[in-house]
Write an enzyme that holds these catalytic residues in place. Sequence first.
Site, PDB file in Angstrom:
ATOM      1  CG  HIS A  50      -0.705  -0.218   2.587  1.00 53.87           C
ATOM      2  ND1 HIS A  50       0.448  -1.309   2.819  1.00 53.87           N
ATOM      3  CD2 HIS A  50       0.743   0.917   2.964  1.00 53.87           C
ATOM      4  CE1 HIS A  50       1.113   0.210   4.501  1.00 53.87           C
ATOM      5  NE2 HIS A  50       0.866   0.506   4.603  1.00 53.87           N
ATOM      6  CG  HIS A  71       8.157   4.861   0.912  1.00 49.92           C
ATOM      7  ND1 HIS A  71       7.269   6.174   1.786  1.00 49.92           N
ATOM      8  CD2 HIS A  71       7.811   3.466   1.757  1.00 49.92           C
ATOM      9  CE1 HIS A  71       7.417   5.408   3.035  1.00 49.92           C
ATOM     10  NE2 HIS A  71       7.539   4.055   2.728  1.00 49.92           N
TER      11      HIS A  71
END
Length: 183
Positions: free
Chosen positions: A43, A125
Amino acid sequence: MLKSHYFFALSLPEETKRYINRCMEPMRLECSFKKWVHPEDYHLTLAFLGSADELGPVMDKMGMLRYPSFLLTLSGFGTFGKSDSPRILWMGVEPSDMLHRLRDLVYGACEEAGFQLDQRPFSPHITVGRKWKEEYPFTQEWLNGFRPAECHTFTATEVVLYQTHMDRLPKYEAIHTIPLQAN
């Protein structure tokens, strides 16, 4: 009993999770990091809430979120932590004004609801591994050997409130989904 933590994140399409998992395979075979993130747990975090007794106010604020879906392109691997022994291995995304604006909206809603959030600059990220474990020092040259061969672009379509379960895999459970509006 372990206390649950909560966070808002962009979920990733299954195809994107499979792509990242394929990119990770050569590194996993080398066993270079102590822990690998389960592919279902990939995620992109927008706001980490930590433990929470009351989610109602933040859910009310997030329920007012109106934002269009948008494209993101993965950009290869990077690390956080010591240069010779990183604690986090991640896959990044190309710079995106749409992503930063969405993060600002989510972050603001969480602060308005009373959450004390991390003040570090947003560094988008997808965490894929934790804790370098080799005897030899980590180098950027080592990481460059795993550069993905092709680009991967996906559409960000939803913000999800996840709950962390440290005692199971995958460890993130989607509690609530906020769809982004189709263009």
